[in-house]
Write a protein that holds these residues in place. Structure first.
Motif, mmCIF file in Angstrom:
data_model
loop_
_atom_site.group_PDB
_atom_site.id
_atom_site.type_symbol
_atom_site.label_atom_id
_atom_site.label_comp_id
_atom_site.label_asym_id
_atom_site.label_seq_id
_atom_site.Cartn_x
_atom_site.Cartn_y
_atom_site.Cartn_z
ATOM 1 N N SER A 186 0.623 -1.271 0.136
ATOM 2 C CA SER A 186 0.096 0.183 -0.101
ATOM 3 C C SER A 186 1.011 1.260 -0.152
ATOM 4 N N LEU A 187 1.880 1.246 0.896
ATOM 5 C CA LEU A 187 2.907 2.434 1.043
ATOM 6 C C LEU A 187 3.568 2.539 -0.459
ATOM 7 N N TRP A 188 4.062 1.536 -1.232
ATOM 8 C CA TRP A 188 4.677 1.704 -2.280
ATOM 9 C C TRP A 188 3.825 2.101 -3.466
ATOM 10 N N LYS A 189 2.506 1.671 -3.492
ATOM 11 C CA LYS A 189 1.648 2.002 -4.500
ATOM 12 C C LYS A 189 1.516 3.706 -4.156
ATOM 13 N N HIS A 190 0.971 3.785 -3.003
ATOM 14 C CA HIS A 190 0.507 5.272 -2.684
ATOM 15 C C HIS A 190 2.018 6.390 -3.127
ATOM 16 N N ARG A 192 4.286 5.812 -5.259
ATOM 17 C CA ARG A 192 4.286 5.587 -6.837
ATOM 18 C C ARG A 192 3.202 6.792 -7.640
ATOM 19 N N HIS A 193 1.939 6.567 -6.978
ATOM 20 C CA HIS A 193 0.788 7.335 -7.435
ATOM 21 C C HIS A 193 1.063 8.869 -7.166
ATOM 22 N N LEU A 194 1.658 9.099 -5.785
ATOM 23 C CA LEU A 194 2.137 10.609 -5.690
ATOM 24 C C LEU A 194 2.947 11.121 -6.486
ATOM 25 N N THR A 195 4.196 10.413 -6.878
ATOM 26 C CA THR A 195 5.141 10.798 -7.832
ATOM 27 C C THR A 195 4.894 11.182 -9.169
ATOM 28 N N ARG A 196 3.584 10.279 -9.431
ATOM 29 C CA ARG A 196 3.464 10.375 -11.077
ATOM 30 C C ARG A 196 2.430 11.463 -10.968
ATOM 31 N N GLY A 200 3.228 18.745 -6.911
ATOM 32 C CA GLY A 200 3.722 19.397 -5.910
ATOM 33 C C GLY A 200 4.339 18.411 -4.856
ATOM 34 N N PHE A 201 4.457 17.045 -5.123
ATOM 35 C CA PHE A 201 4.804 16.168 -4.325
ATOM 36 C C PHE A 201 6.358 16.357 -4.098
#
Length: 290
Positions: A186-190, A192-196, A200-201
């Motif tokens: 979950s943390l890894w998917k989250h 990757r989702h934020l970086t893509r 502003g991440f």
């Protein structure tokens, strides 16, 4: 075993024990202070306090008490009980994180997440029950081992101890592995989702998420090493090996120490409290030296 090596291993074990006692006592003391200061305690802090207290007791019983002339049955039974309790508390802590962080479309997880605060104190209480169930036979089995001096009888008793310990540690180990695996995913998917999808991440946020993933991976690795080592310690062919046993003791003692250190470092409030404590300690030392 070669005497200097034996002394070196004993020194390492005692260093681990001292660090473990300090860090777990710190966790318990900080949470008790927060509890007294605010008049209430958060669920996660309550679990951390139970985990820290069980590990503090475990290290004392495992390393210090054997040097005191106490009945062997009492030492072993107490050690097993606090071991099982600490494993269950660590599992419940990870399970709590999983329920609050993971976003899986599962009816079971949604139900548990919606009722986690009502259930957590009850589940903490029920963690003591399987620990007691697995601990009580130890007194009887160890008594048989002490009274039975034959080699065949000793092997059978060691086998029973191994089966009993494996049974007591397998269920919390399995739940812990499942919960940590879900957390890491979950943390890894989250991340990757934020970086893509989030321009502003920033790098600081990315480092925080990556640090959380690394923390979860370290939890899993340390737990696996502890599970294998502690079961090997009771494995019949290893139980009388004077060379392997001290090494296994060091590995086993490192779990409640290293894991608790990581818990403090990944918990922002705990880390801040530790920094404040170290600063105050440094100022006191400086003032005394001046």
């Amino acid at each position: 075993m070669f005497f200097p090596l034996q002394i070196a291993l004993l020194v390492v074990l005692w260093i681990e024990a001292v660090v473990g006692i300090i860090i777990n006592a710190f966790i318990v003391a900080v949470i008790v202070f927060w509890w007294i200061h605010s008049g209430k305690v958060k669920t996660i802090d309550f679990i951390l306090a139970c985990l820290g207290l069980s590990r503090l007791t475990l290290i004392i019983v495992f390393v210090i008490v054997p040097w005191i002339p106490v009945n062997v049955e009492i030492i072993l039974a107490t050690s097993m009980f606090v071991t099982f309790c600490s494993l269950w508390f660590a599992t419940k802590l990870c399970f709590f994180y999983c329920m609050k962080i993971c976003n899986y479309c599962s009816c079971i997880l949604v139900f548990l997440e919606s009722n986690v605060f009502k259930m957590i104190f009850w589940t903490l209480f029920t963690s003591i029950t399987p620990s007691l169930i697995c601990t009580l036979p130890f007194n009887w089995i160890v008594f048989i081992k002490i009274t039975n001096n034959t080699s065949d009888g000793s092997i059978n008793v060691n086998r029973k101890l191994f089966i009993l310990y494996f049974s007591g540690t397998s269920l919390p180990f399995f739940i812990f592995c499942v919960a940590v695996s879900l957390l890491i995913r979950s943390l890894w998917k989250h991340t990757r989702h934020l970086t893509r999808n989030n321009p502003g991440f920033n790098k600081a946020q990315l480092r925080a998420h990556v640090f959380a993933v690394k923390g979860m991976v370290s939890f899993l690795v340390i737990y696996i090493i502890f599970f294998i080592s502690s079961n090997l310690k009771f494995e019949p062919s290893m139980s009388n090996n004077t060379t392997v046993q001290p090494v296994l003791s060091i590995i086993i003692c490192s779990y409640p120490t290293v894991h608790s250190v990581i818990l403090v470092l990944v918990n922002r409030k705990m880390k801040k409290a530790l920094c404040c404590f170290l600063c105050c300690l440094r100022e006191d030392i400086s003032s005394e030296s001046n």
